[in-house]
Design an enzyme around this catalytic site. Structure first.
Site, mmCIF file in Angstrom:
data_model
loop_
_atom_site.group_PDB
_atom_site.id
_atom_site.type_symbol
_atom_site.label_atom_id
_atom_site.label_comp_id
_atom_site.label_asym_id
_atom_site.label_seq_id
_atom_site.Cartn_x
_atom_site.Cartn_y
_atom_site.Cartn_z
ATOM 1 N N HIS A 1 0.798 -1.231 0.000
ATOM 2 C CA HIS A 1 0.000 0.000 0.000
ATOM 3 C C HIS A 1 0.830 1.280 0.000
ATOM 4 C CE1 HIS A 1 -4.325 -1.194 0.886
ATOM 5 N NE2 HIS A 1 -3.697 -2.322 0.707
ATOM 6 N N ASP B 1 -4.681 6.779 1.980
ATOM 7 C CA ASP B 1 -5.144 5.453 1.611
ATOM 8 C C ASP B 1 -6.621 5.400 2.033
ATOM 9 O OD1 ASP B 1 -5.595 2.513 1.790
ATOM 10 O OD2 ASP B 1 -3.437 2.441 1.446
ATOM 11 N N TRP C 1 14.308 -11.743 -2.216
ATOM 12 C CA TRP C 1 13.607 -10.610 -2.828
ATOM 13 C C TRP C 1 13.868 -10.605 -4.328
ATOM 14 C CZ3 TRP C 1 14.290 -6.130 -5.670
ATOM 15 C CH2 TRP C 1 13.213 -5.218 -5.604
ATOM 16 N N HIS D 1 -0.716 -15.341 -4.573
ATOM 17 C CA HIS D 1 -1.848 -15.254 -3.639
ATOM 18 C C HIS D 1 -2.948 -14.368 -4.232
ATOM 19 C CE1 HIS D 1 0.071 -11.525 -3.234
ATOM 20 N NE2 HIS D 1 0.263 -11.436 -1.953
ATOM 21 N N TRP E 1 -3.821 -7.689 -5.442
ATOM 22 C CA TRP E 1 -4.199 -6.909 -6.623
ATOM 23 C C TRP E 1 -2.999 -6.426 -7.419
ATOM 24 C CZ3 TRP E 1 -7.560 -6.883 -10.042
ATOM 25 C CH2 TRP E 1 -7.774 -5.796 -10.879
ATOM 26 N N ASN E 2 -1.966 -5.951 -6.727
ATOM 27 C CA ASN E 2 -0.777 -5.508 -7.454
ATOM 28 C C ASN E 2 -0.151 -6.643 -8.246
ATOM 29 O OD1 ASN E 2 0.113 -2.895 -7.636
ATOM 30 N ND2 ASN E 2 0.881 -2.855 -5.536
#
Ligand SMILES: *[C@@H]1O[C@H](CO)[C@@H](O)[C@H](O)[C@H]1NC(C)=O
Ligand SMILES: *[C@@H]1O[C@H](CO)[C@@H](O)[C@H](O)[C@H]1NC(C)=O
Length: 488
Positions: A45, A148, A367, A385, A388-389
């Protein structure tokens, strides 16, 4: 609280600040605009909000942006150190709500609950301190509060300051809609921990554009889960606050869910799809410390399984083991982004056996620059999973998905990916098993199905490219957003 407000134009600044103010500032009142930005410091986020704010700051150099975030989240946003190029964007620290010497009990999302309990006081204190710090320098007036969408109280802070509130939704239009209609959904149905039991398959056909979704897809906090938990209460307050925002911007594009977006437009003062936000930053700036891209260069086109579940969530150990066994036994080359602390629950000897070159070999790294990985031609499937991104980035890379949703909006995203867009498949039975995962890997990597999905992904990617192009819907909406922040 006493906030300086831009609407209070007759209020004279102190004589001291007047004297020290550069001449240009006095001539052009717009140089005084100051936008307060409140970030939600978990998952991606804050980074996405930061990317959007960076773009706004670059386009409106006469507006100052103060970005409020926790120290931990701030330090994980890449490229933040290199911010010296933008004098008008500055980060401020907000308390994370974790008491001193606190021992975490290991409860899921404990840090998020502690943070929510500390709001809105932590943000209010940080804003006051930041104002104090800059007082006498230029007496910039706060002209807008941006946050946000989850941080619903930012709307109240903005109202107190008598300035507009801009709210940014990091998810899809359909997840926003599911929260917006919480009261409607609750009014028609039972609520509580087991509210959805046995009714998972009932369609949400009483919400515009949502008939393809089911009750079982809804995020926790609407019907199911602990409705009195701090996060459920936050989500409910958020739903009630939405219409009070001067604008809600969404990390999506208009052509993706036109019915839902149109419905939201009729409900909110302004609803602007400005995404995908990941496309606003140039991916080549993400470092490739683990040399994943050069490893991918050695692999065949569309042959590699990329596995990544984000930075927050740990897959249950038995499922993680099943996934590892499936990757090893299937011989599919893989790149797995997995925090070091979670690598211990891989099957014994897995890392050694799969090291090096050849069939069934892969790399496990802590990473990866995800968008660059997904855009690499060697990647043939994304095990995700369905955050959304991740979904948006998979579309950008034209990579079919294997979906294992866990919570929040992930089940809604999975439904869309598999059943509406046909660009991925849910894992059999909803959990990773060795055989089920092998079947599905094979289905996408060697069958016709993967090819079909890539064709559909190509169509979506083209729409997405148009949306963010010069005349595209997201670009137009971004301009509207820019006008709001630079002209209030
Ligand atoms: C935010 O993080 C960056 C990068 O780690 C650091 O340089 C900066 O000082 C931090 N700022 C605040 C206010 O925490
Ligand atoms: C839940 O609400 C929907 C929409 O009105 C309705 O069709 C469904 O029967 C309700 N389910 C229960 C168990 O009340």
């Amino acid at each position: 609280m006493h906030y300086p407000s831009s609407s209070n134009t007759t209020c004279p600044p102190s004589s001291l600040s007047q004297q020290t103010m550069p001449l240009a500032d006095q001539q052009d009142s717009s140089t005084k605009l100051h936008v307060i930005v409140l970030a939600f410091p978990f998952t991606s986020h804050a980074a996405s909000l930061h990317t959007l704010v960076r773009k706004l700051a670059a386009a409106a150099q006469h507006v100052t942006f103060s970005f409020f975030n926790t120290a931990k989240s701030n330090s994980s946003i890449l490229g933040l150190e290199a911010e010296d190029d933008l004098d008008n964007l500055k980060a401020y620290t907000v308390a994370d709500g974790v008491p001193e010497n606190y021992v975490f009990t290991g409860k899921r999302a404990e840090d998020i609950e502690l943070f929510i309990k500390a709001t809105p006081g932590n943000f209010k204190r940080a804003i006051e301190m930041a104002i104090e710090e800059t007082r006498g320098l230029s007496e910039k007036k706060i002209s807008c509060v941006m946050s946000d969408t989850l941080l619903w109280f930012a709307g109240e802070i903005a109202e107190e300051m008598k300035v507009p509130w801009l709210s940014l939704w990091m998810g899809a239009p359909f997840s926003l809609s599911s929260h917006f209609y919480t009261d409607l959904i609750r009014g028609m149905n039972r609520t509580g921990p087991h509210a959805t039991a046995g009714r998972e398959d009932e369609p949400l056909n009483f919400i515009p554009g949502m008939s393809g979704f089911r009750i079982g897809d809804l995020p926790e906090g609407i019907l199911s889960g602990e409705l009195e938990s701090p996060s459920s209460i936050m989500l409910h307050r958020m739903a009630q606050m939405m219409p009070r925002a001067a604008a809600i911007a969404i990390n999506s594009f208009e052509e993706l869910n036109p019915t839902i977006t149109d419905d939201l437009k009729s409900k909110f003062q302004k609803c602007l799809t400005v995404g995908p936000i990941s496309l606003m930053s140039s991916p080549p700036s993400d470092p490739d410390e683990n040399r994943c891209l050069s490893w991918l260069d050695e692999q065949k086109t569309a042959s590699v399984a990329y596995v990544g579940f984000g930075t927050v969530f740990a897959t249950p150990p038995h499922e993680q083991a099943a996934l590892a066994e499936a990757l090893e036994a299937s011989g599919v080359p893989f790149l797995w982004s997995l925090k070091e602390s979670l690598q211990v629950s891989l099957p014994e000897g897995f890392l050694d056996r799969t090291k090096g070159r050849g069939r069934g070999r892969g790399r496990v790294v802590s990473w990866v620059p995800q968008l660059r990985v997904l855009e690499h031609p060697a990647v043939g499937v994304f095990v995700t999973h369905c955050g959304w991104n991740s979904v948006l980035e998979s579309v950008m890379g034209r990579v079919p998905m294997i979906c294992r949703p866990f919570f929040t909006d992930q089940r809604l995203n999975r439904r869309m990916v598999e059943e509406v867009w046909g660009i991925g498949v849910g894992i059999e039975g909803g959990v990773f098993t060795r055989d089920g995962t092998m079947r599905i890997l094979n289905l996408i990597l060697s069958g016709e199905k993967g090819k079909k999905m890539r064709e559909k992904l190509g169509v979506l990617k083209e729409l997405m490219g148009k949306a963010v192009g010069p005349q595209g819907s997201s670009s137009k909406n971004f301009k509207t957003l820019l006008e709001i922040v630079s002209k209030v």
